[in-house]
Design a protein around this motif. Sequence first.
Motif, PDB file in Angstrom:
ATOM      1  N   ASP A 131      55.736 134.459   7.339  1.00 48.08           N
ATOM      2  CA  ASP A 131      56.494 133.983   8.496  1.00 48.08           C
ATOM      3  C   ASP A 131      55.989 132.605   8.895  1.00 48.08           C
ATOM      4  OD1 ASP A 131      58.555 134.501  10.408  1.00 48.08           O
ATOM      5  OD2 ASP A 131      56.984 134.688  11.916  1.00 48.08           O
ATOM      6  N   LYS A 144      57.947 138.226  15.322  1.00 46.61           N
ATOM      7  CA  LYS A 144      58.276 138.892  14.059  1.00 46.61           C
ATOM      8  C   LYS A 144      57.002 139.300  13.313  1.00 46.61           C
ATOM      9  CE  LYS A 144      60.815 138.417   9.757  1.00 46.61           C
ATOM     10  NZ  LYS A 144      61.584 137.560   8.875  1.00 46.61           N
ATOM     11  N   LYS A 147      55.535 142.326  15.099  1.00 44.61           N
ATOM     12  CA  LYS A 147      56.335 143.525  14.812  1.00 44.61           C
ATOM     13  C   LYS A 147      56.061 144.034  13.401  1.00 44.61           C
ATOM     14  CE  LYS A 147      60.035 142.501  18.047  1.00 44.61           C
ATOM     15  NZ  LYS A 147      61.411 142.029  18.217  1.00 44.61           N
ATOM     16  N   ASN A 148      56.010 143.129  12.422  1.00 46.39           N
ATOM     17  CA  ASN A 148      55.733 143.547  11.045  1.00 46.39           C
ATOM     18  C   ASN A 148      54.338 144.145  10.914  1.00 46.39           C
ATOM     19  OD1 ASN A 148      58.239 142.892  10.064  1.00 46.39           O
ATOM     20  ND2 ASN A 148      57.605 140.958   9.160  1.00 46.39           N
TER      21      ASN A 148
END
Length: 162
Positions: A131, A144, A147-148
């Motif tokens: 990311d 993100k 969350k991952n």
Amino acid sequence: GPGSHSADIAGYDTNKNWIQGAPSIFLDNAAPAINRSLDALACAVRSCCDQANLQVEEMARQVGMDMPGSNSCAGGTATAQAVMANENELCSRNIVQSAQSLLNQHAGTSTAKTEKHGVRLMVLSMEAFLDGGDEDNTGGFTDKQVKNLLKVCEIILKNPHL
């Protein structure tokens, strides 16, 4: 032939050519989605390692150190050459996204009886790693990425045998 230790197998000249280069299974649209996904992830890992090695070589060059066995003067590894020749399809970020799509495709088939937790774990980890970085440049994680990483933790907690 190579010995039975993984270092011997990976270091064996014949295997170096097979392990490096374009991800032939990923590129084969007739191959099963799970196999294509794993080959894509393997290519992404090799590509990230190539990039890290180039960064180390560059840092060594800047301080005047000689790096024996460096790949940069020979045009890079076979994987790096394949990625550069097909950058849109094989760059790490895109190939991880393709691996995720293939994994989702595999999960949706009637023959996929169980979810591949280990593969999903790898995809989520690679996505978090690849990311773009924090939104406000403070050195933190993006939403993100968080969350991952939380999904990775959840998979590990639910499947401790991984």
